[in-house]
Scaffold this motif. Sequence first.
Motif, PDB file in Angstrom:
ATOM      1  N   PRO A 100       0.822  -1.218   0.000  1.00 38.33           N
ATOM      2  CA  PRO A 100       0.000   0.000   0.000  1.00 38.33           C
ATOM      3  C   PRO A 100       0.860   1.275   0.000  1.00 38.33           C
ATOM      4  N   GLN A 101       2.017   1.229   0.655  1.00 35.63           N
ATOM      5  CA  GLN A 101       2.906   2.395   0.694  1.00 35.63           C
ATOM      6  C   GLN A 101       3.449   2.716  -0.696  1.00 35.63           C
ATOM      7  N   LEU A 102       3.837   1.676  -1.442  1.00 37.65           N
ATOM      8  CA  LEU A 102       4.330   1.903  -2.805  1.00 37.65           C
ATOM      9  C   LEU A 102       3.230   2.430  -3.715  1.00 37.65           C
ATOM     10  N   LEU A 103       2.026   1.871  -3.575  1.00 38.83           N
ATOM     11  CA  LEU A 103       0.911   2.345  -4.387  1.00 38.83           C
ATOM     12  C   LEU A 103       0.605   3.809  -4.070  1.00 38.83           C
ATOM     13  N   GLN A 104       0.700   4.180  -2.799  1.00 36.76           N
ATOM     14  CA  GLN A 104       0.463   5.567  -2.410  1.00 36.76           C
ATOM     15  C   GLN A 104       1.539   6.485  -3.004  1.00 36.76           C
ATOM     16  N   LYS A 105       2.799   6.050  -2.929  1.00 38.66           N
ATOM     17  CA  LYS A 105       3.905   6.826  -3.503  1.00 38.66           C
ATOM     18  C   LYS A 105       3.676   7.033  -4.996  1.00 38.66           C
ATOM     19  N   PHE A 106       3.259   5.971  -5.677  1.00 39.94           N
ATOM     20  CA  PHE A 106       2.983   6.043  -7.107  1.00 39.94           C
ATOM     21  C   PHE A 106       1.873   7.061  -7.382  1.00 39.94           C
ATOM     22  N   LYS A 107       0.773   6.959  -6.640  1.00 33.69           N
ATOM     23  CA  LYS A 107      -0.359   7.868  -6.846  1.00 33.69           C
ATOM     24  C   LYS A 107       0.038   9.325  -6.594  1.00 33.69           C
ATOM     25  N   GLU A 108       0.939   9.551  -5.653  1.00 38.65           N
ATOM     26  CA  GLU A 108       1.398  10.910  -5.372  1.00 38.65           C
ATOM     27  C   GLU A 108       2.239  11.475  -6.515  1.00 38.65           C
ATOM     28  N   LEU A 109       2.935  10.604  -7.257  1.00 34.74           N
ATOM     29  CA  LEU A 109       3.758  11.051  -8.382  1.00 34.74           C
ATOM     30  C   LEU A 109       2.948  11.319  -9.650  1.00 34.74           C
ATOM     31  N   VAL A 110       1.772  10.718  -9.750  1.00 34.04           N
ATOM     32  CA  VAL A 110       0.959  10.842 -10.959  1.00 34.04           C
ATOM     33  C   VAL A 110       0.766  12.295 -11.389  1.00 34.04           C
ATOM     34  N   PRO A 111       0.317  13.199 -10.523  1.00 35.91           N
ATOM     35  CA  PRO A 111       0.119  14.583 -10.989  1.00 35.91           C
ATOM     36  C   PRO A 111       1.424  15.310 -11.331  1.00 35.91           C
ATOM     37  N   THR A 112       2.543  14.863 -10.821  1.00 36.48           N
ATOM     38  CA  THR A 112       3.813  15.532 -11.104  1.00 36.48           C
ATOM     39  C   THR A 112       4.263  15.342 -12.545  1.00 36.48           C
ATOM     40  N   VAL A 113       3.679  14.361 -13.244  1.00 36.32           N
ATOM     41  CA  VAL A 113       4.009  14.128 -14.651  1.00 36.32           C
ATOM     42  C   VAL A 113       2.838  14.493 -15.564  1.00 36.32           C
ATOM     43  N   GLY A 114       1.894  15.273 -15.029  1.00 37.10           N
ATOM     44  CA  GLY A 114       0.799  15.780 -15.844  1.00 37.10           C
ATOM     45  C   GLY A 114      -0.366  14.839 -16.035  1.00 37.10           C
ATOM     46  N   LEU A 115      -0.473  13.807 -15.208  1.00 40.63           N
ATOM     47  CA  LEU A 115      -1.580  12.860 -15.306  1.00 40.63           C
ATOM     48  C   LEU A 115      -2.527  13.063 -14.127  1.00 40.63           C
ATOM     49  N   THR A 116      -3.713  12.458 -14.203  1.00 38.83           N
ATOM     50  CA  THR A 116      -4.699  12.584 -13.133  1.00 38.83           C
ATOM     51  C   THR A 116      -5.053  11.209 -12.562  1.00 38.83           C
ATOM     52  N   GLN A 117      -5.660  11.222 -11.389  1.00 33.60           N
ATOM     53  CA  GLN A 117      -5.976   9.965 -10.692  1.00 33.60           C
ATOM     54  C   GLN A 117      -6.953   9.093 -11.473  1.00 33.60           C
ATOM     55  N   ASP A 118      -7.812   9.678 -12.300  1.00 36.10           N
ATOM     56  CA  ASP A 118      -8.740   8.856 -13.080  1.00 36.10           C
ATOM     57  C   ASP A 118      -8.039   8.131 -14.231  1.00 36.10           C
ATOM     58  N   MET A 119      -6.774   8.404 -14.434  1.00 32.11           N
ATOM     59  CA  MET A 119      -5.973   7.727 -15.460  1.00 32.11           C
ATOM     60  C   MET A 119      -5.162   6.569 -14.869  1.00 32.11           C
ATOM     61  N   VAL A 120      -5.359   6.280 -13.585  1.00 32.62           N
ATOM     62  CA  VAL A 120      -4.580   5.254 -12.880  1.00 32.62           C
ATOM     63  C   VAL A 120      -5.292   3.908 -12.924  1.00 32.62           C
ATOM     64  N   ALA A 121      -4.525   2.858 -13.171  1.00 30.90           N
ATOM     65  CA  ALA A 121      -5.023   1.480 -13.059  1.00 30.90           C
ATOM     66  C   ALA A 121      -4.093   0.725 -12.118  1.00 30.90           C
ATOM     67  N   ILE A 122      -4.644   0.216 -11.017  1.00 27.83           N
ATOM     68  CA  ILE A 122      -3.900  -0.680 -10.138  1.00 27.83           C
ATOM     69  C   ILE A 122      -4.193  -2.070 -10.678  1.00 27.83           C
ATOM     70  N   LEU A 123      -3.181  -2.729 -11.194  1.00 29.97           N
ATOM     71  CA  LEU A 123      -3.402  -3.985 -11.905  1.00 29.97           C
ATOM     72  C   LEU A 123      -3.494  -5.162 -10.937  1.00 29.97           C
ATOM     73  N   PRO A 124      -4.591  -5.917 -11.037  1.00 35.41           N
ATOM     74  CA  PRO A 124      -4.736  -7.083 -10.164  1.00 35.41           C
ATOM     75  C   PRO A 124      -3.705  -8.148 -10.500  1.00 35.41           C
ATOM     76  N   LYS A 125      -3.343  -8.884  -9.469  1.00 33.71           N
ATOM     77  CA  LYS A 125      -2.398  -9.981  -9.593  1.00 33.71           C
ATOM     78  C   LYS A 125      -2.878 -10.978 -10.632  1.00 33.71           C
ATOM     79  N   SER A 126      -1.940 -11.560 -11.328  1.00 37.36           N
ATOM     80  CA  SER A 126      -2.288 -12.541 -12.358  1.00 37.36           C
ATOM     81  C   SER A 126      -1.348 -13.735 -12.243  1.00 37.36           C
ATOM     82  N   GLY A 127      -1.909 -14.910 -12.285  1.00 40.62           N
ATOM     83  CA  GLY A 127      -1.096 -16.121 -12.281  1.00 40.62           C
ATOM     84  C   GLY A 127      -0.748 -16.550 -13.693  1.00 40.62           C
ATOM     85  N   GLU A 128      -1.221 -15.782 -14.653  1.00 38.80           N
ATOM     86  CA  GLU A 128      -1.017 -16.124 -16.064  1.00 38.80           C
ATOM     87  C   GLU A 128       0.332 -15.595 -16.551  1.00 38.80           C
TER      88      GLU A 128
END
Length: 178
Positions: free
Chosen positions: A148-176
């Motif tokens: 959760p800490q890494l995901l939070q850090k990532f979300k905090e960086l999103v606006p610094t590169v000109g993107l918005t939170q609605d452009m974020v996808a947290i990708l679910p784990k995949s065994g494939e």
Amino acid sequence: MVVVLPSLALALLCLLPAGAEVPVQPDFDTEKFAGMWHVAAIASNCSVFLKMKDGMKSSITIVSFMPDGDLALKLIWPLADKCQKFELLFQQSGQAGHYMGTSAQEMGDLRVMETDYSGYAIVQEIKRSGEEPHNALQLLAREQDASPQLLQKFKELVPTVGLTQDMVAILPKSGECQ
């Protein structure tokens, strides 16, 4: 050979960021960065990505470096019925941790903004093709689950590169596609 998202060739082509000057990991170490990474989260302004993001799953990126210092990426994305593979190549730019696309389809930059090498990396890609540049930020993790800490850090960086939170996808784990 470049790197980014599925849908594949289209989403892939959309995933290089566009924007202001982005910081790069100080004293970037290619040997420590090489190896397998899981794509845990992505933010992008690419229209193809935005249409697909809710159905995407975690994928694998294998990073290697050529003898001349160029960055080679092998991407493996789980799709509904198969594993899609892409190979991308970026040339070193002269600054450690900053690479440039090597073909017309890969006109853009890839920057390793931040990494601890053993747990996570945050990478930005800017693609300049067509009328509008595409910007993407990716959270890579050595393990499939990002804290959760890494995901939070990532979300905090999103606006610094000109993107918005609605452009974020947290990708679910995949065994494939392992």
